[in-house]
Design an enzyme around this catalytic site. Sequence first.
Site, PDB file in Angstrom:
ATOM      1  N   PRO A 129      49.153  24.548  43.544  1.00 38.31           N
ATOM      2  CA  PRO A 129      49.930  23.558  42.790  1.00 38.31           C
ATOM      3  C   PRO A 129      49.255  22.193  42.893  1.00 38.31           C
ATOM      4  O   PRO A 129      48.837  21.795  43.979  1.00 38.31           O
ATOM      5  CB  PRO A 129      51.281  23.544  43.527  1.00 38.31           C
ATOM      6  CG  PRO A 129      50.978  24.037  44.904  1.00 38.31           C
ATOM      7  CD  PRO A 129      49.820  24.987  44.766  1.00 38.31           C
ATOM      8  N   ALA A 163      50.055  18.358  41.308  1.00 33.43           N
ATOM      9  CA  ALA A 163      50.799  17.436  40.453  1.00 33.43           C
ATOM     10  C   ALA A 163      49.820  16.641  39.603  1.00 33.43           C
ATOM     11  O   ALA A 163      48.765  16.213  40.088  1.00 33.43           O
ATOM     12  CB  ALA A 163      51.643  16.513  41.327  1.00 33.43           C
ATOM     13  N   GLN A 167      57.442  25.309  41.963  1.00 29.68           N
ATOM     14  CA  GLN A 167      57.492  24.692  43.290  1.00 29.68           C
ATOM     15  C   GLN A 167      58.540  23.585  43.326  1.00 29.68           C
ATOM     16  O   GLN A 167      58.559  22.705  42.462  1.00 29.68           O
ATOM     17  CB  GLN A 167      56.139  24.106  43.693  1.00 29.68           C
ATOM     18  CG  GLN A 167      56.181  23.661  45.155  1.00 29.68           C
ATOM     19  CD  GLN A 167      54.947  22.907  45.607  1.00 29.68           C
ATOM     20  OE1 GLN A 167      54.669  21.818  45.129  1.00 29.68           O
ATOM     21  NE2 GLN A 167      54.224  23.482  46.544  1.00 29.68           N
ATOM     22  N   CYS A 197      53.368  18.073  50.976  1.00 30.05           N
ATOM     23  CA  CYS A 197      52.983  16.861  50.251  1.00 30.05           C
ATOM     24  C   CYS A 197      53.020  15.635  51.177  1.00 30.05           C
ATOM     25  O   CYS A 197      54.017  15.379  51.843  1.00 30.05           O
ATOM     26  CB  CYS A 197      53.916  16.644  49.064  1.00 30.05           C
ATOM     27  SG  CYS A 197      53.413  15.200  48.111  1.00 30.05           S
ATOM     28  N   LYS A 243      54.941  26.374  51.190  1.00 34.06           N
ATOM     29  CA  LYS A 243      53.564  25.875  51.315  1.00 34.06           C
ATOM     30  C   LYS A 243      53.547  24.782  52.378  1.00 34.06           C
ATOM     31  O   LYS A 243      54.261  23.779  52.257  1.00 34.06           O
ATOM     32  CB  LYS A 243      53.058  25.351  49.971  1.00 34.06           C
ATOM     33  CG  LYS A 243      51.599  24.899  50.028  1.00 34.06           C
ATOM     34  CD  LYS A 243      50.954  24.950  48.656  1.00 34.06           C
ATOM     35  CE  LYS A 243      49.545  24.404  48.664  1.00 34.06           C
ATOM     36  NZ  LYS A 243      49.490  22.939  48.815  1.00 34.06           N
ATOM     37  N   GLY A 292      42.261  25.544  51.247  1.00 34.49           N
ATOM     38  CA  GLY A 292      41.546  24.368  51.739  1.00 34.49           C
ATOM     39  C   GLY A 292      40.047  24.532  51.654  1.00 34.49           C
ATOM     40  O   GLY A 292      39.459  25.400  52.317  1.00 34.49           O
ATOM     41  N   ASP A 293      39.428  23.719  50.768  1.00 33.16           N
ATOM     42  CA  ASP A 293      37.959  23.606  50.697  1.00 33.16           C
ATOM     43  C   ASP A 293      37.232  24.815  50.135  1.00 33.16           C
ATOM     44  O   ASP A 293      36.048  24.987  50.430  1.00 33.16           O
ATOM     45  CB  ASP A 293      37.374  23.291  52.081  1.00 33.16           C
ATOM     46  CG  ASP A 293      37.638  21.860  52.514  1.00 33.16           C
ATOM     47  OD1 ASP A 293      38.127  21.074  51.687  1.00 33.16           O
ATOM     48  OD2 ASP A 293      37.349  21.539  53.688  1.00 33.16           O
ATOM     49  N   GLY A 301      42.392  24.601  44.986  1.00 34.49           N
ATOM     50  CA  GLY A 301      42.858  23.407  44.285  1.00 34.49           C
ATOM     51  C   GLY A 301      41.698  22.727  43.592  1.00 34.49           C
ATOM     52  O   GLY A 301      41.274  23.116  42.500  1.00 34.49           O
TER      53      GLY A 301
HETATM   54  C1  LIG Z   1      45.809  15.996  42.630  1.00 29.96           C
HETATM   55  C2  LIG Z   1      46.492  16.908  43.612  1.00 29.96           C
HETATM   56  C3  LIG Z   1      47.829  17.198  43.458  1.00 29.96           C
HETATM   57  C4  LIG Z   1      48.475  18.038  44.363  1.00 29.96           C
HETATM   58  N1  LIG Z   1      49.791  18.361  44.166  1.00 29.96           N
HETATM   59  C5  LIG Z   1      50.393  19.253  44.979  1.00 29.96           C
HETATM   60  C6  LIG Z   1      51.730  19.681  44.739  1.00 29.96           C
HETATM   61  O1  LIG Z   1      52.401  19.266  43.774  1.00 29.96           O
HETATM   62  N2  LIG Z   1      52.266  20.569  45.601  1.00 29.96           N
HETATM   63  C7  LIG Z   1      51.573  21.066  46.685  1.00 29.96           C
HETATM   64  O2  LIG Z   1      52.092  21.883  47.438  1.00 29.96           O
HETATM   65  N3  LIG Z   1      50.306  20.690  46.918  1.00 29.96           N
HETATM   66  C8  LIG Z   1      49.704  19.819  46.081  1.00 29.96           C
HETATM   67  N4  LIG Z   1      48.397  19.486  46.305  1.00 29.96           N
HETATM   68  C9  LIG Z   1      47.634  20.120  47.392  1.00 29.96           C
HETATM   69  C10 LIG Z   1      46.883  21.368  46.871  1.00 29.96           C
HETATM   70  O3  LIG Z   1      47.793  22.358  46.451  1.00 29.96           O
HETATM   71  C11 LIG Z   1      45.976  21.950  47.965  1.00 29.96           C
HETATM   72  O4  LIG Z   1      46.774  22.320  49.047  1.00 29.96           O
HETATM   73  C12 LIG Z   1      44.924  20.954  48.466  1.00 29.96           C
HETATM   74  O5  LIG Z   1      44.285  20.308  47.386  1.00 29.96           O
HETATM   75  C13 LIG Z   1      43.863  21.662  49.340  1.00 29.96           C
HETATM   76  O6  LIG Z   1      43.185  22.640  48.611  1.00 29.96           O
HETATM   77  P1  LIG Z   1      41.690  22.387  48.026  1.00 29.96           P
HETATM   78  O7  LIG Z   1      40.841  21.934  49.188  1.00 29.96           O
HETATM   79  O8  LIG Z   1      41.297  23.719  47.453  1.00 29.96           O
HETATM   80  O9  LIG Z   1      41.826  21.307  46.992  1.00 29.96           O
HETATM   81  C14 LIG Z   1      47.750  18.611  45.428  1.00 29.96           C
HETATM   82  C15 LIG Z   1      46.395  18.303  45.583  1.00 29.96           C
HETATM   83  C16 LIG Z   1      45.763  17.489  44.696  1.00 29.96           C
HETATM   84  C17 LIG Z   1      44.292  17.193  44.884  1.00 29.96           C
END
Ligand SMILES: Cc1cc2nc3c(=O)[nH]c(=O)nc-3n(C[C@H](O)[C@H](O)[C@H](O)COP(=O)(O)O)c2cc1C
Length: 322
Positions: free
Chosen positions: A19, A21, A73, A103, A142, A204-205, A227
């Site tokens: 997810p 936002a 969510q 969050c 989450k 994550g990553d 993400g």
């Molecule tokens: C722009 C942005 C918006 C996000 N919005 C949410 C959200 O609405 N809900 C949530 O649980 N996590 C949110 N996250 C966290 C991501 O779901 C994810 O846990 C985080 O980016 C780590 O994963 P990654 O390293 O693959 O980016 C957001 C992350 C980013 C970068």
Amino acid sequence: MQTVKIGNVEIEKTAALAPMASVADKAYRTICKQFGAAYVVSEMVSVKGLYYSDNKTDELCHISDEERPMAIQLFGDDPLYFKLAVEKIEKYTQSIIDINMGCPVPKVAGNGSGSALMKNPKLAAKIIEATALAAKCPVTVKIRSGWDFDSINAVEIAKIAEESGAAAVAVHARTKTQLYSGKADWEIIRRVKNSVNITVIGNGDIVSAEDAKRMYDETGCDLVMLGRGTYGRPWIFSQIKSYLESGEVPPEPTARERMDILIRHAEMIVADKGERRGMAEARKHAAWYMKGMKNAAAFRNRCGTIETMEDLKSLICEALAE
Ligand SMILES: Cc1cc2nc3c(=O)[nH]c(=O)nc-3n(C[C@H](O)[C@H](O)[C@H](O)COP(=O)(O)O)c2cc1C
């Protein structure tokens, strides 16, 4: 292809879209699905906003068949509003309801919601229980590793989630205070997986197909979730799927193919949100898709000024002519 279950929902064991936002809206989720995302999650929706019928609700919660299986969510800090929100979103027939306990932004965590719930396990339990009791579909949570390095408690919260009726936990392997920087420490995902019997999603990553496989191998998680690694490259899902199936990563699309995908993506955003608002949102996506192209920096800067589909198409023509 192997599958994994979240409650009664069967999901391909490839990779899910996290997810995000203001990023992972309907168009984004759909394009990721078209490239093989196994499962997608809505942008977070406030339970109070939902209850009081904030007019953005329908846009945030609407699910097309192409997006399924998909979770909506929810975030908030009051079990009663979670119950009321669950009743209100029933009509969207989502596959799963996910609860945001990760969050970090002050507007959310500062009000006792999101990652603040990791500091309040009793309230977290009540929220999960109330949601699971009211929901007709599986409920997931989450979480992050913990609030900060001195309070890593993902295992404790995952156990609470399991006891309170959750069917899965997704673990973003960073603390709240890390926000989105620093390296994700996947060891916490392995520890959570070894501590609960419900489905564990690792996050994550992950920025490549090899990363996805490495997270499966190193943590034993049931599903991986991406993400930011999907920004401007929704085809990463098909690369992950191929790599898991055959050990081969298909090549990156050519610049022309990437620009065709960008146009398709932008058209989907405009179809949902209209040209004015849609193109304002498409700017960041356009800049992401152009990363790595010749003279990318200059073109990416110019993405900030596009206002119409025609602006985007002529910028793309120029970029491809370089
Ligand atoms: C722009 C942005 C918006 C996000 N919005 C949410 C959200 O609405 N809900 C949530 O649980 N996590 C949110 N996250 C966290 C991501 O779901 C994810 O846990 C985080 O980016 C780590 O994963 P990654 O390293 O693959 O980016 C957001 C992350 C980013 C970068």
